[in-house]
Motif scaffolding. Structure first.
Motif, PDB file in Angstrom:
ATOM      1  N   ALA A 142       0.842  -1.195   0.000  1.00  0.00           N
ATOM      2  CA  ALA A 142       0.000   0.000   0.000  1.00  0.00           C
ATOM      3  C   ALA A 142       0.880   1.250   0.000  1.00  0.00           C
ATOM      4  O   ALA A 142       1.707   1.438   0.897  1.00  0.00           O
ATOM      5  CB  ALA A 142      -0.908  -0.003   1.221  1.00  0.00           C
ATOM      6  N   GLY A 143       0.703   2.090  -1.002  1.00  0.00           N
ATOM      7  CA  GLY A 143       1.502   3.298  -1.104  1.00  0.00           C
ATOM      8  C   GLY A 143       2.915   3.086  -1.592  1.00  0.00           C
ATOM      9  O   GLY A 143       3.692   4.048  -1.666  1.00  0.00           O
ATOM     10  N   LYS A 144       3.280   1.874  -1.953  1.00  0.00           N
ATOM     11  CA  LYS A 144       4.639   1.556  -2.389  1.00  0.00           C
ATOM     12  C   LYS A 144       4.624   1.287  -3.902  1.00  0.00           C
ATOM     13  O   LYS A 144       4.709   0.151  -4.363  1.00  0.00           O
ATOM     14  CB  LYS A 144       5.170   0.337  -1.627  1.00  0.00           C
ATOM     15  N   VAL A 145       4.530   2.337  -4.670  1.00  0.00           N
ATOM     16  CA  VAL A 145       4.271   2.213  -6.104  1.00  0.00           C
ATOM     17  C   VAL A 145       5.414   1.526  -6.849  1.00  0.00           C
ATOM     18  O   VAL A 145       5.200   0.568  -7.601  1.00  0.00           O
ATOM     19  CB  VAL A 145       4.001   3.603  -6.713  1.00  0.00           C
ATOM     20  N   LEU A 146       6.646   2.017  -6.673  1.00  0.00           N
ATOM     21  CA  LEU A 146       7.764   1.423  -7.391  1.00  0.00           C
ATOM     22  C   LEU A 146       8.049   0.007  -6.913  1.00  0.00           C
ATOM     23  O   LEU A 146       8.396  -0.869  -7.712  1.00  0.00           O
ATOM     24  CB  LEU A 146       9.009   2.293  -7.231  1.00  0.00           C
ATOM     25  N   ALA A 147       7.923  -0.225  -5.634  1.00  0.00           N
ATOM     26  CA  ALA A 147       8.136  -1.567  -5.114  1.00  0.00           C
ATOM     27  C   ALA A 147       7.087  -2.529  -5.651  1.00  0.00           C
ATOM     28  O   ALA A 147       7.403  -3.651  -6.076  1.00  0.00           O
ATOM     29  CB  ALA A 147       8.115  -1.561  -3.589  1.00  0.00           C
ATOM     30  N   ALA A 148       5.824  -2.111  -5.639  1.00  0.00           N
ATOM     31  CA  ALA A 148       4.756  -2.975  -6.127  1.00  0.00           C
ATOM     32  C   ALA A 148       4.939  -3.290  -7.598  1.00  0.00           C
ATOM     33  O   ALA A 148       4.721  -4.439  -8.042  1.00  0.00           O
ATOM     34  CB  ALA A 148       3.397  -2.313  -5.892  1.00  0.00           C
ATOM     35  N   ALA A 149       5.336  -2.298  -8.374  1.00  0.00           N
ATOM     36  CA  ALA A 149       5.560  -2.531  -9.801  1.00  0.00           C
ATOM     37  C   ALA A 149       6.671  -3.546 -10.014  1.00  0.00           C
ATOM     38  O   ALA A 149       6.547  -4.474 -10.820  1.00  0.00           O
ATOM     39  CB  ALA A 149       5.900  -1.212 -10.496  1.00  0.00           C
ATOM     40  N   ASN A 150       7.762  -3.395  -9.281  1.00  0.00           N
ATOM     41  CA  ASN A 150       8.881  -4.319  -9.439  1.00  0.00           C
ATOM     42  C   ASN A 150       8.549  -5.714  -8.926  1.00  0.00           C
ATOM     43  O   ASN A 150       9.033  -6.706  -9.461  1.00  0.00           O
ATOM     44  CB  ASN A 150      10.126  -3.771  -8.753  1.00  0.00           C
ATOM     45  N   ARG A 171      14.803  -2.533  -2.344  1.00  0.00           N
ATOM     46  CA  ARG A 171      15.361  -1.186  -2.409  1.00  0.00           C
ATOM     47  C   ARG A 171      14.265  -0.150  -2.691  1.00  0.00           C
ATOM     48  O   ARG A 171      14.210   0.909  -2.063  1.00  0.00           O
ATOM     49  CB  ARG A 171      16.433  -1.111  -3.494  1.00  0.00           C
ATOM     50  N   GLU A 172      13.399  -0.457  -3.650  1.00  0.00           N
ATOM     51  CA  GLU A 172      12.341   0.484  -3.988  1.00  0.00           C
ATOM     52  C   GLU A 172      11.298   0.575  -2.869  1.00  0.00           C
ATOM     53  O   GLU A 172      10.692   1.629  -2.681  1.00  0.00           O
ATOM     54  CB  GLU A 172      11.681   0.100  -5.319  1.00  0.00           C
ATOM     55  N   TRP A 173      11.101  -0.489  -2.104  1.00  0.00           N
ATOM     56  CA  TRP A 173      10.159  -0.454  -0.979  1.00  0.00           C
ATOM     57  C   TRP A 173      10.639   0.575   0.047  1.00  0.00           C
ATOM     58  O   TRP A 173       9.862   1.400   0.522  1.00  0.00           O
ATOM     59  CB  TRP A 173      10.034  -1.837  -0.352  1.00  0.00           C
ATOM     60  N   ARG A 174      11.924   0.512   0.369  1.00  0.00           N
ATOM     61  CA  ARG A 174      12.441   1.507   1.320  1.00  0.00           C
ATOM     62  C   ARG A 174      12.349   2.912   0.728  1.00  0.00           C
ATOM     63  O   ARG A 174      12.002   3.871   1.427  1.00  0.00           O
ATOM     64  CB  ARG A 174      13.890   1.204   1.703  1.00  0.00           C
ATOM     65  N   GLY A 175      12.661   3.038  -0.562  1.00  0.00           N
ATOM     66  CA  GLY A 175      12.557   4.347  -1.192  1.00  0.00           C
ATOM     67  C   GLY A 175      11.150   4.899  -1.138  1.00  0.00           C
ATOM     68  O   GLY A 175      10.941   6.076  -0.825  1.00  0.00           O
ATOM     69  N   GLU A 249      15.898   9.339   8.672  1.00  0.00           N
ATOM     70  CA  GLU A 249      16.397   7.992   8.378  1.00  0.00           C
ATOM     71  C   GLU A 249      15.876   6.990   9.404  1.00  0.00           C
ATOM     72  O   GLU A 249      15.495   5.860   9.054  1.00  0.00           O
ATOM     73  CB  GLU A 249      17.931   7.986   8.376  1.00  0.00           C
ATOM     74  N   ALA A 250      15.850   7.390  10.674  1.00  0.00           N
ATOM     75  CA  ALA A 250      15.359   6.487  11.723  1.00  0.00           C
ATOM     76  C   ALA A 250      13.875   6.190  11.534  1.00  0.00           C
ATOM     77  O   ALA A 250      13.434   5.046  11.723  1.00  0.00           O
ATOM     78  CB  ALA A 250      15.615   7.105  13.103  1.00  0.00           C
ATOM     79  N   GLU A 251      13.107   7.208  11.158  1.00  0.00           N
ATOM     80  CA  GLU A 251      11.682   6.987  10.914  1.00  0.00           C
ATOM     81  C   GLU A 251      11.486   6.051   9.718  1.00  0.00           C
ATOM     82  O   GLU A 251      10.564   5.223   9.709  1.00  0.00           O
ATOM     83  CB  GLU A 251      10.979   8.320  10.675  1.00  0.00           C
ATOM     84  N   THR A 252      12.352   6.179   8.712  1.00  0.00           N
ATOM     85  CA  THR A 252      12.278   5.266   7.573  1.00  0.00           C
ATOM     86  C   THR A 252      12.614   3.842   8.016  1.00  0.00           C
ATOM     87  O   THR A 252      11.964   2.875   7.577  1.00  0.00           O
ATOM     88  CB  THR A 252      13.233   5.725   6.461  1.00  0.00           C
ATOM     89  N   ASP A 253      13.616   3.697   8.871  1.00  0.00           N
ATOM     90  CA  ASP A 253      13.939   2.373   9.419  1.00  0.00           C
ATOM     91  C   ASP A 253      12.738   1.768  10.129  1.00  0.00           C
ATOM     92  O   ASP A 253      12.463   0.564  10.005  1.00  0.00           O
ATOM     93  CB  ASP A 253      15.111   2.471  10.402  1.00  0.00           C
ATOM     94  N   GLU A 254      12.027   2.601  10.880  1.00  0.00           N
ATOM     95  CA  GLU A 254      10.858   2.106  11.615  1.00  0.00           C
ATOM     96  C   GLU A 254       9.792   1.585  10.649  1.00  0.00           C
ATOM     97  O   GLU A 254       9.160   0.557  10.884  1.00  0.00           O
ATOM     98  CB  GLU A 254      10.297   3.214  12.502  1.00  0.00           C
ATOM     99  N   HIS A 255       9.599   2.300   9.531  1.00  0.00           N
ATOM    100  CA  HIS A 255       8.671   1.824   8.501  1.00  0.00           C
ATOM    101  C   HIS A 255       9.133   0.473   7.957  1.00  0.00           C
ATOM    102  O   HIS A 255       8.321  -0.426   7.715  1.00  0.00           O
ATOM    103  CB  HIS A 255       8.597   2.824   7.348  1.00  0.00           C
ATOM    104  N   CYS A 256      10.451   0.357   7.745  1.00  0.00           N
ATOM    105  CA  CYS A 256      10.998  -0.826   7.087  1.00  0.00           C
ATOM    106  C   CYS A 256      11.114  -2.037   8.006  1.00  0.00           C
ATOM    107  O   CYS A 256      11.381  -3.142   7.537  1.00  0.00           O
ATOM    108  CB  CYS A 256      12.357  -0.507   6.487  1.00  0.00           C
ATOM    109  N   ALA A 257      10.934  -1.835   9.300  1.00  0.00           N
ATOM    110  CA  ALA A 257      10.984  -2.973  10.212  1.00  0.00           C
ATOM    111  C   ALA A 257       9.947  -4.025   9.827  1.00  0.00           C
ATOM    112  O   ALA A 257      10.203  -5.233   9.884  1.00  0.00           O
ATOM    113  CB  ALA A 257      10.768  -2.509  11.649  1.00  0.00           C
ATOM    114  N   ALA A 258       8.772  -3.563   9.393  1.00  0.00           N
ATOM    115  CA  ALA A 258       7.723  -4.505   8.992  1.00  0.00           C
ATOM    116  C   ALA A 258       8.134  -5.293   7.755  1.00  0.00           C
ATOM    117  O   ALA A 258       7.753  -6.464   7.601  1.00  0.00           O
ATOM    118  CB  ALA A 258       6.423  -3.746   8.725  1.00  0.00           C
ATOM    119  N   LEU A 259       8.880  -4.666   6.863  1.00  0.00           N
ATOM    120  CA  LEU A 259       9.314  -5.351   5.647  1.00  0.00           C
ATOM    121  C   LEU A 259      10.173  -6.563   5.977  1.00  0.00           C
ATOM    122  O   LEU A 259       9.992  -7.643   5.401  1.00  0.00           O
ATOM    123  CB  LEU A 259      10.094  -4.381   4.750  1.00  0.00           C
ATOM    124  N   TRP A 260      11.121  -6.377   6.912  1.00  0.00           N
ATOM    125  CA  TRP A 260      12.088  -7.437   7.207  1.00  0.00           C
ATOM    126  C   TRP A 260      11.631  -8.360   8.326  1.00  0.00           C
ATOM    127  O   TRP A 260      12.314  -9.336   8.647  1.00  0.00           O
ATOM    128  CB  TRP A 260      13.442  -6.814   7.543  1.00  0.00           C
TER     129      TRP A 260
END
Length: 292
Positions: A142-150, A171-175, A249-260
């Motif tokens: 959701a909201g991850k356009v480039l990641a979803a496309a890839n 990579r695109e998910w984090r972006g 960057e830390a807030e982005t890490d917090e978002h990405c915790a769910a990814l990993w």
């Protein structure tokens, strides 16, 4: 792939993932992905499709997974490029279809990795896929356009390039997540780039040349950052600006915790180590000198 099939120590066990591991694996993923924009193989494949200008070729390669979209959609997805930079890609889908651009991108990636002797043993390739595949399969797009496309692109038959494409999705998910954080912090497309260069994370001449913000736009963004106390009157980053950039960057890490989360702290760190030979091979070949 079922989580029971993951290597020992790769599952979360229901506990929170270490944000330092998130930062480390994100850095490894970004580094292993980066070469595609720098290697001569990409320029050669683009020329074979009839596009010799590096800017439009970059935009076409990176946009191809989204299909034959108007340039304004690419602008929205890429965020920190100026409209004049992205408008230059108009016509790339007339030169070749997005499917041909995607196929050429895979060819360039495979050729480049073999030219610099990227070597991942079969068991390491398999282990890498056993870690990244559940990450990609379990991600919330959701909201991850480039990641979803890839993530929607069929993986190539070449095992090394297939692993690299899964790296690209991560990579695109984090972006994509990073753009949400930038917007939430009130950092517009040019502002975030000015701050990024001021903190030394990207050379300003490279940023100016590729994103194509003009002097007036760059100056206006600098003025806004000075007003926030993030740059001083000379455009040098302040302690407050450095702290703000690290907080983003830390807030982005917090978002990405769910990814990993599907593979946990140990799995994330193991994946980072498994893909490091890709970065090392290109570094040894001098590829990354292009962005220094």
């Amino acid at each position: 792939m079922h989580l029971d099939a993951l290597p020992d120590g790769a599952r979360t066990g229901g506990g929170p993932i270490d944000l330092n591991a998130v930062r480390d694996v994100s850095g490894a993923v970004s580094a292993a992905h980066l070469f595609i924009y720098l290697v001569p193989e990409s320029a050669e494949e683009a020329a074979g499709l009839g596009v010799t200008d590096r800017g439009p070729a970059y935009l076409a390669f990176r946009s191809a997974a989204m299909g034959a979209i108007p340039w304004r959609v690419t602008l929205a997805a890429f965020y920190n490029f100026s409209p004049r930079a992205v408008r230059a890609m108009a016509g790339v889908w007339d030169a070749a279809s997005p499917e041909r651009w995607q196929a050429a991108r895979f060819l360039a990636a495979g050729r480049a990795m073999r030219r610099v002797n990227v070597h991942l043993a079969d068991d390491h390739l398999a282990e890498g896929r056993s870690l990244i595949d559940p990450v990609i399969a379990g991600a919330d797009y959701a909201g991850k356009v480039l990641a979803a496309a890839n993530a929607s692109v069929a993986l190539p038959s070449d095992p090394l390039v297939a692993l690299w494409q899964q790296i690209t999705v991560a990579r695109e998910w984090r972006g994509d997540a990073h753009l949400v954080v930038l917007a939430d912090n009130g950092l517009g497309p040019c502002d975030c780039l000015v701050l990024h260069t001021a903190t030394g994370r990207l050379p300003a001449p490279l940023a100016r040349a590729t994103r194509q913000w003009d002097d007036e736009e760059w100056s206006a963004a600098t003025t806004r950052l000075v007003a926030r106390g993030w740059l001083d009157s000379h455009g040098v980053v302040t302690d407050a600006g450095s702290a703000a950039r690290e907080r983003i960057e830390a807030e982005t890490d917090e978002h990405c915790a769910a990814l990993w989360a599907p593979i946990g702290t140990a799995g994330a760190r193991r994946f980072a180590s498994l893909i490091t030979p890709i970065t090392n091979a290109f570094a040894a070949a001098g590829t990354f000198q292009a962005v220094s």
